[in-house]
Design a protein around this motif. Sequence first.
Motif, PDB file in Angstrom:
ATOM      1  N   ASP A   1      10.288  40.355 -11.861  1.00  0.00           N
ATOM      2  CA  ASP A   1       9.011  40.720 -11.240  1.00  0.00           C
ATOM      3  C   ASP A   1       7.968  39.622 -11.349  1.00  0.00           C
ATOM      4  O   ASP A   1       7.166  39.425 -10.441  1.00  0.00           O
ATOM      5  N   PHE A   2       7.946  38.935 -12.504  1.00  0.00           N
ATOM      6  CA  PHE A   2       7.105  37.740 -12.618  1.00  0.00           C
ATOM      7  C   PHE A   2       7.633  36.863 -13.736  1.00  0.00           C
ATOM      8  O   PHE A   2       8.511  37.265 -14.502  1.00  0.00           O
ATOM      9  N   ARG A   3       7.076  35.637 -13.812  1.00  0.00           N
ATOM     10  CA  ARG A   3       7.571  34.618 -14.719  1.00  0.00           C
ATOM     11  C   ARG A   3       6.453  34.093 -15.602  1.00  0.00           C
ATOM     12  O   ARG A   3       5.333  33.870 -15.118  1.00  0.00           O
ATOM     13  N   ILE A   4       6.779  33.886 -16.878  1.00  0.00           N
ATOM     14  CA  ILE A   4       5.920  33.094 -17.760  1.00  0.00           C
ATOM     15  C   ILE A   4       6.809  31.988 -18.316  1.00  0.00           C
ATOM     16  O   ILE A   4       8.043  32.122 -18.321  1.00  0.00           O
ATOM     17  N   ALA A   5       6.191  30.891 -18.765  1.00  0.00           N
ATOM     18  CA  ALA A   5       7.020  29.739 -19.131  1.00  0.00           C
ATOM     19  C   ALA A   5       6.506  29.045 -20.381  1.00  0.00           C
ATOM     20  O   ALA A   5       5.314  29.099 -20.697  1.00  0.00           O
ATOM     21  N   SER A   6       7.430  28.365 -21.055  1.00  0.00           N
ATOM     22  CA  SER A   6       7.046  27.485 -22.159  1.00  0.00           C
ATOM     23  C   SER A   6       6.644  26.133 -21.572  1.00  0.00           C
ATOM     24  O   SER A   6       6.994  25.796 -20.435  1.00  0.00           O
ATOM     25  N   GLU A   7       5.929  25.344 -22.394  1.00  0.00           N
ATOM     26  CA  GLU A   7       5.399  24.061 -21.896  1.00  0.00           C
ATOM     27  C   GLU A   7       6.500  23.097 -21.457  1.00  0.00           C
ATOM     28  O   GLU A   7       6.274  22.227 -20.622  1.00  0.00           O
ATOM     29  N   ASN A   8       7.700  23.241 -22.023  1.00  0.00           N
ATOM     30  CA  ASN A   8       8.796  22.319 -21.680  1.00  0.00           C
ATOM     31  C   ASN A   8       9.625  22.812 -20.479  1.00  0.00           C
ATOM     32  O   ASN A   8      10.634  22.191 -20.135  1.00  0.00           O
ATOM     33  N   ALA A   9       9.222  23.909 -19.866  1.00  0.00           N
ATOM     34  CA  ALA A   9      10.026  24.453 -18.758  1.00  0.00           C
ATOM     35  C   ALA A   9      10.021  23.497 -17.561  1.00  0.00           C
ATOM     36  O   ALA A   9       9.028  22.816 -17.291  1.00  0.00           O
ATOM     37  N   VAL A  10      11.155  23.457 -16.890  1.00  0.00           N
ATOM     38  CA  VAL A  10      11.325  22.625 -15.688  1.00  0.00           C
ATOM     39  C   VAL A  10      11.977  23.507 -14.626  1.00  0.00           C
ATOM     40  O   VAL A  10      12.960  24.196 -14.911  1.00  0.00           O
ATOM     41  N   PHE A  11      11.401  23.473 -13.435  1.00  0.00           N
ATOM     42  CA  PHE A  11      11.888  24.331 -12.344  1.00  0.00           C
ATOM     43  C   PHE A  11      12.396  23.455 -11.204  1.00  0.00           C
ATOM     44  O   PHE A  11      11.819  22.408 -10.916  1.00  0.00           O
ATOM     45  N   GLY A  12      13.426  23.916 -10.523  1.00  0.00           N
ATOM     46  CA  GLY A  12      13.881  23.157  -9.371  1.00  0.00           C
ATOM     47  C   GLY A  12      15.025  23.831  -8.655  1.00  0.00           C
ATOM     48  O   GLY A  12      15.663  24.751  -9.176  1.00  0.00           O
ATOM     49  N   GLN A  13      15.220  23.383  -7.438  1.00  0.00           N
ATOM     50  CA  GLN A  13      16.363  23.837  -6.630  1.00  0.00           C
ATOM     51  C   GLN A  13      17.126  22.562  -6.240  1.00  0.00           C
ATOM     52  O   GLN A  13      16.897  22.012  -5.165  1.00  0.00           O
ATOM     53  N   PRO A  14      18.054  22.106  -7.098  1.00  0.00           N
ATOM     54  CA  PRO A  14      18.727  20.825  -6.844  1.00  0.00           C
ATOM     55  C   PRO A  14      19.863  20.896  -5.825  1.00  0.00           C
ATOM     56  O   PRO A  14      20.556  19.897  -5.595  1.00  0.00           O
ATOM     57  N   GLU A  15      20.066  22.061  -5.200  1.00  0.00           N
ATOM     58  CA  GLU A  15      21.277  22.286  -4.411  1.00  0.00           C
ATOM     59  C   GLU A  15      21.502  21.266  -3.300  1.00  0.00           C
ATOM     60  O   GLU A  15      22.639  20.830  -3.073  1.00  0.00           O
ATOM     61  N   ALA A  16      20.415  20.909  -2.563  1.00  0.00           N
ATOM     62  CA  ALA A  16      20.635  20.004  -1.423  1.00  0.00           C
ATOM     63  C   ALA A  16      21.256  18.693  -1.880  1.00  0.00           C
ATOM     64  O   ALA A  16      22.043  18.077  -1.143  1.00  0.00           O
ATOM     65  N   GLY A  17      20.939  18.285  -3.095  1.00  0.00           N
ATOM     66  CA  GLY A  17      21.543  17.073  -3.645  1.00  0.00           C
ATOM     67  C   GLY A  17      22.998  17.254  -4.045  1.00  0.00           C
ATOM     68  O   GLY A  17      23.713  16.289  -4.310  1.00  0.00           O
ATOM     69  N   LEU A  18      23.432  18.510  -4.110  1.00  0.00           N
ATOM     70  CA  LEU A  18      24.827  18.810  -4.457  1.00  0.00           C
ATOM     71  C   LEU A  18      25.637  19.182  -3.211  1.00  0.00           C
ATOM     72  O   LEU A  18      26.800  19.568  -3.305  1.00  0.00           O
ATOM     73  N   GLY A  19      24.983  19.135  -2.070  1.00  0.00           N
ATOM     74  CA  GLY A  19      25.691  19.433  -0.820  1.00  0.00           C
ATOM     75  C   GLY A  19      25.732  20.898  -0.452  1.00  0.00           C
ATOM     76  O   GLY A  19      26.553  21.311   0.382  1.00  0.00           O
ATOM     77  N   ILE A  20      24.869  21.696  -1.049  1.00  0.00           N
ATOM     78  CA  ILE A  20      24.833  23.133  -0.712  1.00  0.00           C
ATOM     79  C   ILE A  20      23.378  23.581  -0.520  1.00  0.00           C
ATOM     80  O   ILE A  20      22.449  22.832  -0.823  1.00  0.00           O
ATOM     81  N   THR A  21      23.217  24.810  -0.048  1.00  0.00           N
ATOM     82  CA  THR A  21      21.888  25.433  -0.033  1.00  0.00           C
ATOM     83  C   THR A  21      21.754  26.230  -1.327  1.00  0.00           C
ATOM     84  O   THR A  21      22.758  26.542  -1.966  1.00  0.00           O
ATOM     85  N   PRO A  22      20.528  26.592  -1.717  1.00  0.00           N
ATOM     86  CA  PRO A  22      20.423  27.606  -2.766  1.00  0.00           C
ATOM     87  C   PRO A  22      21.229  28.827  -2.317  1.00  0.00           C
ATOM     88  O   PRO A  22      21.230  29.160  -1.126  1.00  0.00           O
ATOM     89  N   GLY A  23      21.922  29.481  -3.245  1.00  0.00           N
ATOM     90  CA  GLY A  23      22.834  30.550  -2.816  1.00  0.00           C
ATOM     91  C   GLY A  23      22.659  31.862  -3.532  1.00  0.00           C
ATOM     92  O   GLY A  23      23.360  32.829  -3.256  1.00  0.00           O
ATOM     93  N   PHE A  24      21.713  31.912  -4.480  1.00  0.00           N
ATOM     94  CA  PHE A  24      21.456  33.180  -5.172  1.00  0.00           C
ATOM     95  C   PHE A  24      20.040  33.660  -4.837  1.00  0.00           C
ATOM     96  O   PHE A  24      19.300  34.121  -5.694  1.00  0.00           O
ATOM     97  N   GLY A  25      19.658  33.492  -3.565  1.00  0.00           N
ATOM     98  CA  GLY A  25      18.377  34.052  -3.105  1.00  0.00           C
ATOM     99  C   GLY A  25      17.211  33.080  -3.066  1.00  0.00           C
ATOM    100  O   GLY A  25      16.100  33.453  -2.686  1.00  0.00           O
ATOM    101  N   GLY A  26      17.430  31.816  -3.447  1.00  0.00           N
ATOM    102  CA  GLY A  26      16.320  30.859  -3.571  1.00  0.00           C
ATOM    103  C   GLY A  26      15.583  30.585  -2.279  1.00  0.00           C
ATOM    104  O   GLY A  26      14.351  30.469  -2.280  1.00  0.00           O
TER     105      GLY A  26
END
Length: 258
Positions: free
Chosen positions: A117-142
């Motif tokens: 429902d919502f997100r909170i994060a620690s200061e070291n958190a890193v977010f990303g969708q690296p899929e295009a660099g792996l040759g795919i689209t996000p596939g779990f709803g991204g």
Amino acid sequence: MSFVDYEDKGAYGVITINNPKQLNALNSQVLDDLNAALDQINVDTVRCVIVTGSGEKAFVAGADITEMKDLDQAGGTAFGKKGNDIFRRIETFPIPFIAAVNGFALGGGNELSLACDFRIASENAVFGQPEAGLGITPGFGGTQRLARAVGPGYAKQMIYTARNIKAPEALRIGLVNAVVPQEELMPLAEKLAGQIAGNAPIAVRQCKKAINEGLELNMDDAVALEEKLFGECFATADQKEGMTAFVEKRKEKHFTNK
Ligand code: CO8
């Protein structure tokens, strides 16, 4: 042995993805274990669920690339459906989920947080969708949930560039609601879960349904949905209790989930 731990803390539950050797990456077994953890939640007593990752480095570093590497089209489609079915189950679960993002939330990891429902994060958190660099689209709803969460512009930038963002940028674009030091992350998640648990459980469920389902409707149908869910609350004992407590200037409320 399970790769996902579930702890029932009474008013709330904690799901911990526990595959630290692979930075909590989601392989088929982890996904099955996550689904099994959802089965354990007693929705009659638990009011909110916190999802986090084991350790201090990763929430979830994505779907398991070694498992996906040799999939063919049918296998890729089936793997995507497996994750999507479980994440949709989280999204439509009757009680709220909070993602406590304690490190890398990449690909399927960011998507898992987005199903909450919502997100909170620690200061070291890193977010990303690296899929295009792996040759795919996000596939779990991204492609769908990231665009709904932060708007199409930021979502497209993150997905097309496959560039990770750090916690302060995630906060700035509204992907997360708060960023705190690592040691304060679970206490904050627990505090929020406690605040949710202190409210009338049926009302909270109706709110989740109204927001999630209403966002998919036009405004006329959306407010009609709210009217229906609002009206249903007046058939509950907890509505009488909540309003009686106010009128009696009583702080203590005795909600019974009825
Ligand atoms: N899959 C498999 N193994 C992983 C993954 C992953 N996603 N992430 C990390 N690991 C493993 C590493 O291979 C390494 O294993 P080993 O010790 O055996 O070499 C171990 O975890 C520790 O990782 P690193 O040594 O790489 O740790 P670093 O601190 O150097 O780097 C990173 C951390 C930056 C997180 C790095 O591990 C990384 O880039 N990981 C991959 C991130 C990624 O690309 N995630 C997206 C995957 S794609 C995806 O999620 C698609 C979702 C939709 C699927 C739809 C299906 C069709």
